[in-house]
Every structure is written in structure tokens, then in C-alpha cells.
Design a protein around this motif. Structure first.
Motif, PDB file in Angstrom:
ATOM      1  N   CYS A  10      86.267  45.256  49.394  1.00 26.70           N
ATOM      2  CA  CYS A  10      86.756  46.406  49.287  1.00 26.70           C
ATOM      3  C   CYS A  10      85.554  47.371  49.619  1.00 26.70           C
ATOM      4  O   CYS A  10      84.269  46.758  49.593  1.00 26.70           O
ATOM      5  CB  CYS A  10      87.336  46.664  48.179  1.00 26.70           C
ATOM      6  SG  CYS A  10      86.517  46.888  46.688  1.00 26.70           S
ATOM      7  N   ASP A  11      85.938  48.547  50.335  1.00 25.52           N
ATOM      8  CA  ASP A  11      84.584  49.520  50.327  1.00 25.52           C
ATOM      9  C   ASP A  11      84.170  50.194  49.287  1.00 25.52           C
ATOM     10  O   ASP A  11      85.163  50.325  48.236  1.00 25.52           O
ATOM     11  CB  ASP A  11      85.281  50.451  51.926  1.00 25.52           C
ATOM     12  CG  ASP A  11      86.385  51.154  51.512  1.00 25.52           C
ATOM     13  OD1 ASP A  11      86.900  51.364  50.432  1.00 25.52           O
ATOM     14  OD2 ASP A  11      86.810  51.778  52.416  1.00 25.52           O
ATOM     15  N   ARG A  12      83.427  51.143  49.510  1.00 26.94           N
ATOM     16  CA  ARG A  12      82.911  51.897  48.443  1.00 26.94           C
ATOM     17  C   ARG A  12      84.082  52.926  47.855  1.00 26.94           C
ATOM     18  O   ARG A  12      84.189  53.180  46.741  1.00 26.94           O
ATOM     19  CB  ARG A  12      81.818  52.862  48.919  1.00 26.94           C
ATOM     20  CG  ARG A  12      81.396  53.708  48.010  1.00 26.94           C
ATOM     21  CD  ARG A  12      79.975  54.666  48.448  1.00 26.94           C
ATOM     22  NE  ARG A  12      79.187  53.841  49.092  1.00 26.94           N
ATOM     23  CZ  ARG A  12      78.071  54.172  49.565  1.00 26.94           C
ATOM     24  NH1 ARG A  12      77.766  55.342  49.551  1.00 26.94           N
ATOM     25  NH2 ARG A  12      77.111  53.626  50.260  1.00 26.94           N
ATOM     26  N   ALA A  13      84.682  53.526  48.681  1.00 23.47           N
ATOM     27  CA  ALA A  13      86.123  54.680  48.309  1.00 23.47           C
ATOM     28  C   ALA A  13      87.117  53.632  47.536  1.00 23.47           C
ATOM     29  O   ALA A  13      87.493  54.236  46.415  1.00 23.47           O
ATOM     30  CB  ALA A  13      86.733  55.177  49.483  1.00 23.47           C
ATOM     31  N   LEU A  14      87.208  52.387  47.914  1.00 17.51           N
ATOM     32  CA  LEU A  14      88.360  51.755  47.182  1.00 17.51           C
ATOM     33  C   LEU A  14      88.090  51.216  45.881  1.00 17.51           C
ATOM     34  O   LEU A  14      88.736  51.177  45.010  1.00 17.51           O
ATOM     35  CB  LEU A  14      89.057  50.729  48.032  1.00 17.51           C
ATOM     36  CG  LEU A  14      90.190  49.820  47.700  1.00 17.51           C
ATOM     37  CD1 LEU A  14      91.570  50.663  47.212  1.00 17.51           C
ATOM     38  CD2 LEU A  14      90.563  48.665  48.554  1.00 17.51           C
ATOM     39  N   ALA A  15      86.713  50.989  45.848  1.00 20.91           N
ATOM     40  CA  ALA A  15      85.892  50.197  44.491  1.00 20.91           C
ATOM     41  C   ALA A  15      86.061  51.657  43.648  1.00 20.91           C
ATOM     42  O   ALA A  15      86.127  51.538  42.458  1.00 20.91           O
ATOM     43  CB  ALA A  15      84.708  49.917  44.764  1.00 20.91           C
ATOM     44  N   ALA A  86      99.511  57.642  48.925  1.00 22.48           N
ATOM     45  CA  ALA A  86     100.298  56.553  49.335  1.00 22.48           C
ATOM     46  C   ALA A  86      99.322  55.376  49.794  1.00 22.48           C
ATOM     47  O   ALA A  86      99.464  54.286  49.424  1.00 22.48           O
ATOM     48  CB  ALA A  86     101.500  56.730  50.058  1.00 22.48           C
ATOM     49  N   ALA A  87      98.493  55.712  50.760  1.00 21.21           N
ATOM     50  CA  ALA A  87      97.538  54.683  51.092  1.00 21.21           C
ATOM     51  C   ALA A  87      96.532  54.236  50.338  1.00 21.21           C
ATOM     52  O   ALA A  87      96.387  52.980  50.406  1.00 21.21           O
ATOM     53  CB  ALA A  87      96.801  55.470  52.410  1.00 21.21           C
ATOM     54  N   ASN A  88      95.896  55.121  49.450  1.00 18.14           N
ATOM     55  CA  ASN A  88      95.182  54.427  48.202  1.00 18.14           C
ATOM     56  C   ASN A  88      95.949  53.499  47.420  1.00 18.14           C
ATOM     57  O   ASN A  88      95.432  52.437  47.083  1.00 18.14           O
ATOM     58  CB  ASN A  88      94.626  55.639  47.515  1.00 18.14           C
ATOM     59  CG  ASN A  88      92.971  55.967  48.025  1.00 18.14           C
ATOM     60  OD1 ASN A  88      92.277  55.014  48.744  1.00 18.14           O
ATOM     61  ND2 ASN A  88      92.473  56.969  47.474  1.00 18.14           N
ATOM     62  N   SER A  89      97.116  53.982  46.939  1.00 19.13           N
ATOM     63  CA  SER A  89      97.908  53.099  46.105  1.00 19.13           C
ATOM     64  C   SER A  89      98.132  51.697  46.834  1.00 19.13           C
ATOM     65  O   SER A  89      98.122  50.665  46.010  1.00 19.13           O
ATOM     66  CB  SER A  89      99.161  53.928  45.762  1.00 19.13           C
ATOM     67  OG  SER A  89     100.020  53.496  45.013  1.00 19.13           O
ATOM     68  N   GLU A  90      98.701  51.879  47.863  1.00 22.43           N
ATOM     69  CA  GLU A  90      99.041  50.614  48.552  1.00 22.43           C
ATOM     70  C   GLU A  90      97.946  49.509  48.826  1.00 22.43           C
ATOM     71  O   GLU A  90      97.988  48.449  48.482  1.00 22.43           O
ATOM     72  CB  GLU A  90      99.611  50.883  49.870  1.00 22.43           C
ATOM     73  CG  GLU A  90     100.402  49.821  50.850  1.00 22.43           C
ATOM     74  CD  GLU A  90     101.497  49.319  49.602  1.00 22.43           C
ATOM     75  OE1 GLU A  90     101.688  48.052  49.599  1.00 22.43           O
ATOM     76  OE2 GLU A  90     102.250  50.195  49.088  1.00 22.43           O
ATOM     77  N   SER A  91      96.680  50.357  49.299  1.00 24.85           N
ATOM     78  CA  SER A  91      95.254  49.689  49.217  1.00 24.85           C
ATOM     79  C   SER A  91      95.185  48.863  48.125  1.00 24.85           C
ATOM     80  O   SER A  91      94.524  47.927  47.950  1.00 24.85           O
ATOM     81  CB  SER A  91      94.172  50.400  49.666  1.00 24.85           C
ATOM     82  OG  SER A  91      94.239  50.769  51.004  1.00 24.85           O
ATOM     83  N   LEU A  92      95.078  49.319  47.028  1.00 26.22           N
ATOM     84  CA  LEU A  92      94.841  48.915  45.476  1.00 26.22           C
ATOM     85  C   LEU A  92      95.778  47.713  45.361  1.00 26.22           C
ATOM     86  O   LEU A  92      95.362  46.677  44.787  1.00 26.22           O
ATOM     87  CB  LEU A  92      95.076  49.948  44.425  1.00 26.22           C
ATOM     88  CG  LEU A  92      93.940  50.889  44.092  1.00 26.22           C
ATOM     89  CD1 LEU A  92      94.115  51.876  43.131  1.00 26.22           C
ATOM     90  CD2 LEU A  92      92.438  50.102  43.839  1.00 26.22           C
ATOM     91  N   LEU A  93      97.083  48.169  45.412  1.00 25.66           N
ATOM     92  CA  LEU A  93      98.099  46.883  45.079  1.00 25.66           C
ATOM     93  C   LEU A  93      97.679  45.628  46.090  1.00 25.66           C
ATOM     94  O   LEU A  93      98.012  44.622  45.573  1.00 25.66           O
ATOM     95  CB  LEU A  93      99.468  47.543  45.201  1.00 25.66           C
ATOM     96  CG  LEU A  93      99.681  48.733  44.483  1.00 25.66           C
ATOM     97  CD1 LEU A  93     101.031  49.338  44.835  1.00 25.66           C
ATOM     98  CD2 LEU A  93      99.796  48.220  43.100  1.00 25.66           C
ATOM     99  N   THR A  94      97.638  45.994  47.110  1.00 25.45           N
ATOM    100  CA  THR A  94      97.161  44.858  48.053  1.00 25.45           C
ATOM    101  C   THR A  94      95.918  44.192  47.891  1.00 25.45           C
ATOM    102  O   THR A  94      95.989  42.894  47.966  1.00 25.45           O
ATOM    103  CB  THR A  94      97.222  45.632  49.711  1.00 25.45           C
ATOM    104  OG1 THR A  94      98.359  46.043  49.859  1.00 25.45           O
ATOM    105  CG2 THR A  94      96.975  44.405  50.561  1.00 25.45           C
ATOM    106  N   LEU A  95      95.028  45.023  47.452  1.00 30.30           N
ATOM    107  CA  LEU A  95      93.510  44.131  47.195  1.00 30.30           C
ATOM    108  C   LEU A  95      93.775  43.095  45.980  1.00 30.30           C
ATOM    109  O   LEU A  95      93.241  42.058  45.981  1.00 30.30           O
ATOM    110  CB  LEU A  95      92.816  45.580  46.800  1.00 30.30           C
ATOM    111  CG  LEU A  95      91.347  44.749  45.961  1.00 30.30           C
ATOM    112  CD1 LEU A  95      90.541  44.189  47.318  1.00 30.30           C
ATOM    113  CD2 LEU A  95      90.515  46.209  45.464  1.00 30.30           C
ATOM    114  N   LEU A  96      94.794  43.398  45.052  1.00 35.40           N
ATOM    115  CA  LEU A  96      94.920  42.769  43.925  1.00 35.40           C
ATOM    116  C   LEU A  96      95.961  41.457  43.785  1.00 35.40           C
ATOM    117  O   LEU A  96      96.480  41.034  42.884  1.00 35.40           O
ATOM    118  CB  LEU A  96      94.808  43.474  42.647  1.00 35.40           C
ATOM    119  CG  LEU A  96      93.741  44.302  42.409  1.00 35.40           C
ATOM    120  CD1 LEU A  96      94.039  45.240  41.345  1.00 35.40           C
ATOM    121  CD2 LEU A  96      92.609  43.252  41.855  1.00 35.40           C
TER     122      LEU A  96
END
Length: 102
Positions: A10-15, A86-96
Motif C-alpha cells: 500500500c502507498d502512504r495515503a492508504l496506510a 468509496a475508492a478509499n473504502s474499496e481499497s482498504l477492503l481489497t487490501l485486506l
């Protein structure tokens, strides 16, 4: 020997968003003054949140034994935080590896 950590790409923003989710969850699920066990869980989550906040780009190392708690925190955060785009939410869910509930 099996690794005790998991690398999340993950990048800095997602972390940073993950760190916010863990902090919010730790304060909600384990309020200050709870049992000793709850305080250990709280501090462990907050330490992981601090690691997320300090993360640069690349792999973010998290303890495998904490993964269920991290997933619970992200599910809760995404459902309780309508301001999260929605993009951040989806990225977090996908990451995990969390599937979005219908």
C-alpha cells in the motif's frame, strides 16, 4: 520457519487511512480503563496504527496474529464512516481481502 508478519502493498495515503481506521476502532472497541486484556489489545492496535501513520510507500508489515482484528477494524470503520470516499473504502477492503457486504 514461517513468517510471523504479512506484507501489505500500500502507498502512504492508504496506510494513513488504515491507521485512522485502527485508531478509531481501538478507541471504540477498547475504551481506556477496561480490563488488562482489553488494554493490551488497545495498545497493540494503536501501535500498529502508529506504524501505518509512519509508513512510506511499499510493503507495510503487520503481524499475522493481528489480521482478524485489523479486518474487523476496517469493516467497522467503513460501515461507520460515511464520509470515507468509496475508492478509499474499496481499497482498504481489497487490501485486506475483505468482501463488501451487500
Amino acid at each position: 520457519m514461517k513468517s510471523k508478519t504479512l506484507e501489505l502493498a500500500c502507498d502512504r495515503a492508504l496506510a494513513a487511512t488504515l491507521g485512522e481506521a485502527l485508531t478509531a476502532y481501538a478507541h471504540a472497541a477498547y475504551p481506556a480503563g477496561g480490563s488488562d486484556c482489553a488494554q493490551v489489545a488497545r495498545e497493540t492496535l494503536l501501535e500498529t496504527a502508529r506504524q501505518c501513520a509512519a509508513h512510506q510507500d511499499g510493503g507495510l508489515s503487520v503481524r499475522k496474529r493481528q489480521l482478524a482484528q485489523i479486518r474487523a477494524a476496517v469493516k467497522w470503520y467503513c460501515s461507520e464512516n460515511p464520509a470515507l470516499d468509496a475508492a478509499n473504502s474499496e481499497s482498504l477492503l481489497t487490501l485486506l481481502g475483505i468482501e463488501r457486504s451487500a
